[in-house]
Design a protein around this motif. Structure first.
Motif, short mmCIF file in Angstrom:
data_model
loop_
_atom_site.label_atom_id
_atom_site.label_comp_id
_atom_site.label_asym_id
_atom_site.label_seq_id
_atom_site.Cartn_x
_atom_site.Cartn_y
_atom_site.Cartn_z
N GLU A 182 25.59 41.37 72.19
CA GLU A 182 26.77 40.90 71.65
C GLU A 182 26.44 39.05 71.31
O GLU A 182 25.79 38.70 72.03
CB GLU A 182 27.82 41.18 72.36
N PRO A 183 26.85 38.68 70.15
CA PRO A 183 26.67 37.49 69.93
C PRO A 183 26.94 36.56 71.12
O PRO A 183 26.40 35.26 71.33
CB PRO A 183 27.66 37.18 68.54
N GLN A 184 28.11 36.86 71.68
CA GLN A 184 28.47 35.81 73.10
C GLN A 184 27.47 35.76 73.95
O GLN A 184 27.29 34.62 74.37
CB GLN A 184 29.72 36.41 73.66
N LEU A 185 26.78 36.85 74.29
CA LEU A 185 25.66 36.76 75.30
C LEU A 185 24.49 35.84 74.63
O LEU A 185 23.83 35.15 75.49
CB LEU A 185 25.19 38.00 75.63
N LEU A 186 24.12 35.94 73.47
CA LEU A 186 23.03 35.28 73.00
C LEU A 186 23.50 33.82 72.68
O LEU A 186 22.82 32.98 73.20
CB LEU A 186 22.76 35.86 71.44
N ARG A 187 24.59 33.59 72.60
CA ARG A 187 24.98 32.15 72.45
C ARG A 187 25.33 31.49 73.69
O ARG A 187 24.80 30.27 73.98
CB ARG A 187 26.67 31.90 71.86
N TRP A 188 25.53 32.34 74.82
CA TRP A 188 25.39 31.85 76.16
C TRP A 188 24.01 31.45 76.71
O TRP A 188 24.02 30.30 77.31
CB TRP A 188 26.08 32.89 77.17
N LEU A 189 23.11 32.05 76.36
CA LEU A 189 21.81 32.02 76.90
C LEU A 189 21.32 30.63 76.39
O LEU A 189 20.63 29.75 76.98
CB LEU A 189 20.68 33.04 76.24
N GLY A 232 33.56 31.69 71.69
CA GLY A 232 34.15 31.22 70.43
C GLY A 232 33.56 29.82 69.99
O GLY A 232 32.78 29.01 70.60
N THR A 233 34.19 29.41 69.06
CA THR A 233 33.94 28.15 68.24
C THR A 233 35.42 27.35 67.96
O THR A 233 36.34 28.14 68.26
CB THR A 233 33.21 28.36 66.98
N ALA A 234 35.13 26.19 67.74
CA ALA A 234 36.40 25.60 67.34
C ALA A 234 37.34 26.21 66.34
O ALA A 234 38.58 26.25 66.26
CB ALA A 234 36.11 24.14 66.76
N ALA A 235 36.68 27.09 65.53
CA ALA A 235 37.43 27.95 64.40
C ALA A 235 38.26 29.18 65.09
O ALA A 235 39.08 29.56 64.60
CB ALA A 235 36.48 28.38 63.29
N LEU A 270 34.98 34.62 68.93
CA LEU A 270 34.23 35.47 68.06
C LEU A 270 34.93 36.95 68.36
O LEU A 270 35.42 37.16 69.50
CB LEU A 270 32.79 35.50 68.72
N PRO A 271 34.66 37.96 67.26
CA PRO A 271 34.98 39.26 67.65
C PRO A 271 34.48 39.74 68.83
O PRO A 271 33.29 39.38 69.26
CB PRO A 271 34.54 39.83 66.59
N LYS A 272 35.18 40.66 69.68
CA LYS A 272 34.68 41.05 71.17
C LYS A 272 34.80 42.44 71.12
O LYS A 272 35.67 43.01 70.68
CB LYS A 272 35.34 40.05 72.26
N THR A 273 34.43 43.09 72.28
CA THR A 273 34.40 44.54 72.57
C THR A 273 35.89 44.59 73.34
O THR A 273 35.99 43.77 74.50
CB THR A 273 33.34 44.91 73.63
N PRO A 274 36.74 45.41 73.06
CA PRO A 274 38.02 45.45 73.80
C PRO A 274 37.76 45.71 75.30
O PRO A 274 38.51 45.30 76.09
CB PRO A 274 38.74 46.66 73.01
#
Length: 580
Positions: A344-351, A401-404, A407-411
């Motif tokens: 998921e994008p969240q994991l990649l951003r976190w790295l 997420g960002t200032a906007a 991010l879409p996430k897994t429920p």
């Protein structure tokens, strides 16, 4: 209030850089939007190492936005750079593309089958799509468009007028003179250079130095379109420039004040853009930061354009675990799109967010991805119960997420390793996958696979593309009668204890308790005894029991976590395979 609506405390590297950038921007350009920058060359697949060039300023820009300030994150697409080498492993590309070496990337055909008009646009498109999924907000600038529109005309003429000053700066770093007779061979040799990481880094060319003197500008040939040219004369007053192509022999005289088919050499181009765009913050890779490299030299040349060098860190390289398997099929290192297929994008951003830019790290395409997801989910739990450290909260906040907004996430973010095991065992049968996942927590059963998406789809993609066939799980069609017949009394008892407890413990937590508890009960201890209360030999007994179950269920001594495997096989079939 959503977590992304707040700026984070000054506890992590992003906040500290944001403080410095805001202060520097107020000093240089008070009242104007803060400008941060990245540069990417679409000379081939833009990989996960290049992504750090974007994520570092993105995270800083996003923190500045969280504080209510205006900021622009520029991404310069270095698509007017020369095509240097036919990359290995790009589908639809063969050695016939070598005829385009030396042309601008926007003048090279896209790989076969691409819907895009050029090589540059093909590889830009994939990166743009990934950046959108990652929540990266940016202003893209095509250097082809800038140069061919004449946007840099004044800067080019200024550089040519001050070519002596530029040459004097570059001369401080040259190890030896470059005789004119070697220029043609030098130009031909450049065609064999392989692109390095980062914006424009493949070309550390100082410019054209021959009998006519030094020139920081390279025309693309009017006949063959290549940049293997030598400027033979230039007049500052009329701006007439003469050049000869070292490949096809074509020569012409043009008026540089009207000519748009060429560009400044990289070591001049980069600082020119710093001044032109008013860049305050831009990181640079280690390849740019050595003595005499483009970032260091640019810090002096930028003054010629009445600009200042941006502040920004040197960033370390990004490694890949499991790259060998990927490399054999693609011929190169993985891209952000490759990573986003399995995480998921969240994991990649976190790295990227959790490590300072000068710290190297690895992105996992092998079994390590399961451990990373476990770590991520554990952090999410700590953030939820307010037990996480401030710096970890900051990294988590920047990842989700960002200032906007978020991010879409897994429920229902079920454990990645569980989802991978289920996807492995069910081999694409969604009804079976839903049955298994709904039994993980009988008190809150999953009603639809959509609740587990997109994480489930990422785990399934990882199983299908990164787990070798000999490591995939294939459940036995029928019981291993010979093995069951050979079991000693203790082994038979352990299997019986498991079978007797199946119905009562049929959930993920229940089966975990059961499979670990059987060897304890056999040894005369309570099933819920803690490791501190048990002798070391219990662990040995557990390993032997697990290996037996794996052999009875899947025909080998390892496999997915047993509780998940048992749920996946189903209670009725487990009883058959265990000889009931």
């Amino acid at each position: 209030m959503p977590i992304v609506a707040q700026s984070t405390e000054t506890t992590d590297w992003v906040s500290r850089f944001a403080d410095e950038v805001i202060e520097e921007s107020e000093r240089r350009a008070p009242g104007k939007p803060v400008v941060v920058a990245s540069g990417l060359s679409p000379s081939g697949p833009i990989h996960l190492g290049n992504l750090r060039e974007v994520m570092t300023p993105h995270l800083v820009a996003d923190e500045i936005r969280r504080r209510g300030r205006q900021v622009r994150h520029l991404i310069s697409w270095d698509d007017f750079d020369r095509y240097r080498k036919v990359p290995a492993g790009v589908a639809g590309v063969d050695e016939s593309w070598a005829e385009h070496i030396g042309k601008p990337l926007t003048a090279v055909p896209a790989p076969k089958g691409s819907a895009h008009p050029s090589w540059a646009e093909h590889f830009k498109a994939a990166m743009i799509e990934s950046l959108a999924e990652l929540g990266v907000e940016f202003d893209g600038i095509s250097q082809t468009a800038q140069y061919t529109s004449g946007a840099y005309r004044e800067q080019i003429l200024h550089a040519m007028k001050h070519r002596g000053d530029i040459d004097a700066i570059l001369a401080q770093y040259r190890t030896k003179p470059k005789p004119a007779k070697k220029q043609q061979q030098k130009a031909l040799d450049e065609a064999e250079l392989e692109a390095e990481e980062g914006s424009g880094a493949a070309s550390e060319d100082d410019g054209s130095s021959g009998s006519a003197g030094y020139f920081p500008y390279k025309p693309f040939c009017g006949n063959c379109e290549k940049d293997l040219t030598t400027v033979t004369s230039y007049d500052d007053d009329s701006t007439e420039l003469a050049y000869t192509c070292t490949v096809c022999g074509f020569s012409e005289t043009v008026r540089l004040s009207e000519f748009n088919r060429g560009k400044l050499v990289w070591k001049v181009d980069w600082p020119m853009r710093w001044a032109y765009e008013g860049v305050i913050f831009e990181p640079s890779g280690v390849d740019h930061s050595s003595p005499g490299s483009s970032f260091q030299v640019g810090g002096q040349i930028v003054g010629i354009f009445d600009g200042k060098q941006p502040i920004g860190p040197m960033y370390a390289f990004v490694g890949i675990s499991g790259m060998a398997k990927m490399s054999s099929s693609r011929g190169g290192v993985p891209t952000p799109a490759d990573a986003l297929k399995i995480m998921e994008p969240q994991l990649l951003r976190w790295l990227y967010a959790r490590r300072r830019p000068n710290q190297s790290f690895k992105i996992a395409f092998d079994q390590e991805i399961q451990r990373l997801y476990d770590e991520w989910d554990k952090l999410a739990g700590k953030v939820a119960d307010a037990s996480a450290l401030p710096a970890d909260v900051a990294a988590y906040t920047r990842a989700v997420g960002t200032a906007a907004g978020d991010l879409p996430k897994t429920p229902r973010p079920l454990p990645y390793r569980t989802l991978a095991s289920v996807a492995d065992i069910t081999a694409g049968h969604e009804d079976q996958a839903l049955r298994i996942l709904s039994e993980l927590d009988p008190e809150q059963p999953l009603s639809s696979l959509d609740e587990a998406r997109p994480r489930y789809d990422k785990a399934e993609a990882w199983i299908n593309t990164h787990v070798p066939a000999d490591q995939r799980t294939i459940v036995r069609e029928e019981a291993d009668a010979e093995l069951l017949k050979s079991l000693d009394e203790a082994s038979q008892q352990s299997v019986r204890l498991l079978l007797d407890g199946l119905a009562e413990h049929w959930s993920l937590d229940g089966l975990t308790h059961l499979v670990y508890g059987v060897p304890k009960v056999q040894a005369g201890f309570p099933a819920d005894a803690t490791p501190k209360e048990l002798p070391p030999e219990i662990k040995t007994a557990q390993r032997s029991f697990f290996a037996l179950l794996y052999h009875l269920l899947v025909g080998r001594d390892t496999g997915p976590r047993l509780p998940t495997l048992l749920l996946a096989v189903g209670q009725e079939r487990v009883r058959v395979l265990l000889g009931e």
